[in-house]
Design an enzyme around this catalytic site. Structure first.
Site, PDB file in Angstrom:
ATOM      1  N   LYS A 181      13.508  -6.004  -7.507  1.00 56.72           N
ATOM      2  CA  LYS A 181      13.261  -5.252  -6.449  1.00 56.72           C
ATOM      3  C   LYS A 181      14.246  -3.957  -6.637  1.00 56.72           C
ATOM      4  O   LYS A 181      15.222  -3.791  -7.015  1.00 56.72           O
ATOM      5  CB  LYS A 181      13.854  -5.890  -5.253  1.00 56.72           C
ATOM      6  N   CYS A 224       8.966  -5.934  -0.573  1.00 57.62           N
ATOM      7  CA  CYS A 224       9.571  -5.467   0.600  1.00 57.62           C
ATOM      8  C   CYS A 224       9.744  -4.086   0.625  1.00 57.62           C
ATOM      9  O   CYS A 224       8.881  -3.161   0.470  1.00 57.62           O
ATOM     10  CB  CYS A 224      10.694  -6.443   1.223  1.00 57.62           C
ATOM     11  N   GLU A 243       9.049 -13.022  -0.107  1.00 58.62           N
ATOM     12  CA  GLU A 243      10.291 -12.588  -1.130  1.00 58.62           C
ATOM     13  C   GLU A 243      11.238 -13.632  -1.051  1.00 58.62           C
ATOM     14  O   GLU A 243      11.497 -14.542   0.084  1.00 58.62           O
ATOM     15  CB  GLU A 243      10.927 -11.319  -0.059  1.00 58.62           C
TER      16      GLU A 243
END
Lengths: 544, 544
Positions: free
Chosen positions: A109, A145, A41
């Protein structure tokens, strides 16, 4: 597909350094036959840039370096960076897919954690669209994530009203699902994440490639342990824990592998070593300095520092007072010899005597009290900071979580330092870690481990004079700090009410000290500092 | 309707104290003829409880005390409290309407700020329903603080995808709209809020009753200045700024009133005085202690402290060194006399000499440098903390924002303290404030204001030796810190590049000092501490 996983240790804001690592890793993975490379990430910007996402310069550099990477990457790559957003916050936590010399697609994200030390919605807008790319005729689903933590029963309710990437990916029939992460290490998190990745593979009926950050930025501790799983949710390969690693997996030839059981103490030690080393190095230091009291906390920190940086880069100073027992200096000397530290002994007597003399008039007629105890600790702090200034060594504060919790530390005394390596480690774990350090022979003197803990700030003082035994203390603290339980709730779990009240009172009264502690690695959900946010002027009338 | 507004100063977590204030105010407002009483945001729990919302005990006490209030309140009342939620976070920021001995209805805050020092989504679930109650046949619309900021052009985009209370209230044709708040004071915010409340009245075509918190909890500074506006958006009455106040307004008889212009310096002074007084008192202290250097920063802090707590509760200590000029002690003495402080003079020479002696061996062969300068500052810190311990006085750190920005402060030296009253005040404002303090006669010695600023840590040192003049420095800092501009962007605004680079380099290198500063009142959007969150290990390769 031949998946290349590049588990690299990035540094926040180091575009040059991170780019170099990304290019080198892509080259290496290409040589090993990978079709493409996956990076952790925010690999380009480092995780996390925090409020720097508000700087247009920072956003611009992200875009510039991503273009540079696109021109140089030798195989298709998934690279995280901070992307300009037109929404309110102004930035996305984005995963770029780079192929054929250009940025082919972008995935933002969707699920942004806002608990523990995380505060991503402060700095990022949430993406809303599914992330899918095609490569060599295969469909690859993208997640970053937290995006997949909607599969965790405890975390899922936070995202009940959002577009959840895993749900959106169901319709896509992916041939592979990627998760790039900067996922935090902790005993609890390790088990939960293993399970989660299994669920992800099963839920989407696709193999999973998980690329986790390894390394530490500020309080963050990411352990790596990237992995590939089969569509049946079986682990088919893992990368190193606590070190950079690179691996290629062929989706046509995935074979189940055994994940060995964790040794919690060994992993905790590795986490502490990595965090200390990374914090010191990434702050631009090579050397550290610390006071060696002869006690177990400073001994453990010295051992970790010597392991992380080399004993020759650790300056250990014994600073005895008239209340220090004879064995304190001997134990410190033995430790320094065992660890090959740069060692010296400095007397605090002169400074303390002069301070008391300077204060004589203003203190006339008043009894001796904790003031004089703190003076000794602060004289040590003053001398250690001078050594830091002169020798360019970062001072390490050696307090553990139990001590910091009940205020058994002196602000600007033993709390002085650029980093507090064990401030999120309970005393009972400090004992376990000391034993672990000595597993192959005595590094920490046996006497240091065996003697009753004492601050040695007055004659014959022992921690147990005014605190319960550490196993009881730590149990109460864990319930209060990590569990958010009240005095009455803890009492019901079998502790004496007056003991619980005393511990909680000491805890709440010393909040102001914790507010000014140096940064410390986050190892629990309620680490002091960013992991646990409380008001100092809170009257706390409700705790009892 | 006769609206009663109770602008009270609540304390976080003080259920007893806040309940008493609420009951007393309701009684007073009833006597003055009010039909109902409005209290500030989270009046019962105090604003803000932060992570304490995770404690079931805390939530329980909220409910218990709300029931107690319901049984005792003498008129219908709007009281904020923390309500248990079944959603992920577990708590709502709620406004209860209490009438006839019971809780009649509940409204949960919909728009939760997550910027600056605010992090409400961390601790509260967002409400989704409109808030409307009926009283004596009239319809009253409810909003809590940020709920109405969707009417502010700058803030609105944050809530583009949410149910916005003002939009939902449009369909309700309310006879009155209430906003209860804990809205932060700052010159910029004052003007924006005035306009916002006007827009609210016009948007909903209804009179507005605004009840703002007055007082400080930790870094929060809320100035009160509650108000009533006509349906045409005209101000028809305001309450005190920087003090508790109670007023009744009759919606049948609203008459436009003039809002006087702000005097920024006067208001800044009041904000500083209130925050210092509240922080000290709410922390359980009566007395403060500070080092008096003879310089303008410590003089200003002493003047504010004497005004907030009484001169007899302020211990001012002169701690001269061999580099202190003769006028330093004289200026400190004059100041102490003017402010009626408890004054003393303590020599740091002995402590410094003994520290240097203790370090002689380890420093052998090394040049004198900044180490010896810091030693003096830390000797002062050590002595001040001893005075704090012995006399039960909270030490005040006297550094201003410009100094803390460029690292012109010594960690564990002049940064020691429980509170840093002017750490969010630029040096140029310090000068204005000193003039303001002296407006009715000399309190701060004229020489203190006129002499060139100096840390006096080496012979003939002046701040301007290594810093640009303060007006230039502050302009650059404001652009960099508050404006998030880059070096190049600031250069383009007319500053010499090498000066900007030097300032930014000094700023970024001293981040570790700011991390450990005592709490300070938040007066700008990017206050050090919670207002501005950055990573220490950020390489910042992008700033230049």
């Amino acid at each position: 597909m031949k998946i290349g996983i590049a588990q690299i240790n990035t540094t926040t804001g180091d575009f040059e350094g991170n780019s170099r690592k990304i290019l080198d890793a892509a080259k290496l993975l290409k040589e090993r036959g990978a079709d493409f490379a996956i990076f952790p990430e925010l690999a380009l910007s480092g995780a996390f840039p925090k409020d720097k996402t508000k700087s247009s310069q920072f956003i611009k550099k992200n875009a510039e370096y991503l273009e540079l990477l696109a021109g140089k990457l030798e195989i298709p790559s998934f690279v995280g960076f901070v992307r300009k957003s037109e929404k309110a916050v102004g930035a996305y936590n984005c995963l770029a897919f780079i192929s054929g010399g250009r940025v082919v697609s972008l995935y933002d994200k969707c699920l942004l954690p806002n608990y523990g030390i995380f505060e991503e919605p402060r700095n990022f807008d949430a993406g809303e669209k599914v992330g899918v790319v095609e490569l060599n005729g295969k469909k690859i689903g993208l997640t970053i994530c937290e995006d997949i933590w909607s599969l965790d029963a405890e975390t899922a309710p936070r995202y009940a009203d959002r577009n959840r990437p895993v749900d959106m990916l169901k319709a896509e029939n992916c041939d592979l699902v990627i998760n790039v992460a900067a996922s935090l290490w902790s005993p609890k998190n390790e088990a939960a994440r293993l399970k989660l990745l299994e669920n992800l593979a099963k839920e989407l009926n696709a193999p999973v490639a998980f690329c986790n950050l390894v390394g530490c930025n500020d309080e963050m501790v990411c352990a790596g342990f990237s992995a590939v799983l089969s569509a049946q949710g079986k682990y088919c390969g893992v990368l190193k824990k606590f070190g950079e690693d690179f691996a290629v997996f062929d989706t046509e030839n995935l074979r189940e592998t055994e994940i060995s059981q964790f040794d919690e103490t060994a992993e905790l030690y590795s986490a502490l070593k990595m965090s200390l080393g990374d914090f010191v190095r990434k702050s631009g230091f090579k050397k550290v300095a610390l006071g060696l009291s002869g006690g177990i906390d400073s001994a453990l920190v010295a051992a970790i520092a010597a392991d992380a940086l080399g004993g020759e880069n650790v300056i250990g100073i014994s600073l005895p007072s008239k209340f220090s027992s004879g064995h304190s200096v001997r134990d410190a000397e033995d430790l320094a010899k065992n660890l090959n530290l740069r060692y010296d002994k400095i007397s605090i007597a002169g400074v303390v005597a002069e301070a008391e003399k300077a204060l004589e008039k203003i203190f006339a007629g008043l009894e001796r009290d904790v003031t004089e105890e703190n003076l000794q600790s602060r004289a040590r702090g003053l001398l250690m900071m001078a050594i830091s200034n002169k020798l360019g060594a970062m001072v390490l504060a050696t307090g553990n979580k139990s001590e910091c919790a009940v205020g058994y530390c002196t602000l600007y005394g033993d709390t002085c330092g650029g980093f507090a390596p064990i401030a999120d480690v309970y005393k009972t774990d400090v004992f376990k870690l000391a034993r672990y350090v000595n597993k192959d022979g005595e590094k920490i003197p046996e006497n240091t481990i065996l003697k009753p803990p004492s601050a040695e700030l007055r004659p014959n003082q022992k921690d147990s004079d005014s605190l319960p035994e550490y196993d009881v203390l730590d149990s109460i603290l864990r319930l209060y700090i990590e569990g958010n339980l009240s005095v009455s709730e803890i009492e019901k779990m079998g502790f004496a009410r007056e003991v619980v009240e005393d511990v909680v009172r000491k805890f709440e009264r010393s909040e102001y000290k914790r507010r000014q502690l140096p940064p410390a690695p986050r190892l629990t959900i309620s680490s002091f500092g960013n992991g646990r946010r409380v008001a100092l002027t809170d009257r706390k009338s409700y705790e009892f």
